[in-house]
Design a protein around this motif. Sequence first.
Motif, short mmCIF file in Angstrom:
data_model
loop_
_atom_site.label_atom_id
_atom_site.label_comp_id
_atom_site.label_asym_id
_atom_site.label_seq_id
_atom_site.Cartn_x
_atom_site.Cartn_y
_atom_site.Cartn_z
N ARG A 172 -24.65 -11.67 23.57
CA ARG A 172 -23.09 -10.94 23.31
C ARG A 172 -22.95 -10.84 22.10
O ARG A 172 -22.53 -9.76 21.55
N ILE A 173 -23.22 -11.86 21.14
CA ILE A 173 -22.91 -11.70 19.77
C ILE A 173 -23.75 -10.62 19.07
O ILE A 173 -23.23 -9.97 18.14
N ARG A 174 -25.00 -10.58 19.45
CA ARG A 174 -25.98 -9.69 18.86
C ARG A 174 -25.34 -8.13 19.08
O ARG A 174 -25.72 -7.44 18.16
N ARG A 175 -25.14 -7.96 20.39
CA ARG A 175 -24.61 -6.89 20.69
C ARG A 175 -23.16 -6.56 19.96
O ARG A 175 -23.17 -5.11 19.44
N ILE A 176 -22.48 -7.35 19.88
CA ILE A 176 -21.19 -7.18 19.00
C ILE A 176 -21.36 -6.74 17.57
O ILE A 176 -21.04 -5.74 17.02
N ARG A 177 -22.47 -7.49 17.04
CA ARG A 177 -22.71 -7.26 15.62
C ARG A 177 -23.37 -5.90 15.43
O ARG A 177 -23.17 -5.09 14.60
N SER A 178 -24.20 -5.34 16.45
CA SER A 178 -24.82 -4.13 16.25
C SER A 178 -23.66 -3.18 16.33
O SER A 178 -23.83 -2.02 15.65
N GLU A 179 -22.65 -3.19 17.35
CA GLU A 179 -21.48 -2.27 17.43
C GLU A 179 -20.94 -2.01 16.30
O GLU A 179 -20.59 -1.11 16.15
N MET A 180 -20.56 -3.06 15.72
CA MET A 180 -19.85 -3.24 14.60
C MET A 180 -20.51 -2.60 13.14
O MET A 180 -19.90 -1.79 12.43
N SER A 181 -21.94 -2.81 13.29
CA SER A 181 -22.57 -2.15 12.18
C SER A 181 -22.55 -0.75 12.44
O SER A 181 -22.60 0.01 11.39
N GLU A 182 -22.97 -0.20 13.63
CA GLU A 182 -22.74 1.27 13.87
C GLU A 182 -21.46 1.80 13.67
O GLU A 182 -21.38 2.90 13.16
#
Length: 102
Positions: free
Chosen positions: A45-55
């Motif tokens: 979940r954390i990595r998904r959030i980080r990926s979405e925020m980076s995008e």
Amino acid sequence: MESAPSGTDGDQSKPVDVLTQAGEIVELSRLAEMLHPEDDEFLTRIRRIRSEMSELQKLAARPEFRKISGERLRNLDKGMALARKQLLDVVRHAPAPTSTLQ
């Protein structure tokens, strides 16, 4: 009687606000990941959030981002505020690294 924002200066600052918020969420996600490295579901979940925020940071840096509707910006703000709150809660409630008081 207050008037609604004109849509020029207020909208001009929005991409900067989004970039700032997304950057904070990325940093909080890194910290949360370090605090709970043993929980695979949480890490996903954390990595998904980080990926979405980076995008989102990439999108907000583009000139076209200024053209999104006020409603979409409000929804984006709400979503980022919720993600930030949840990550702050994780960080605040992390167990102490040691039981010895300093």
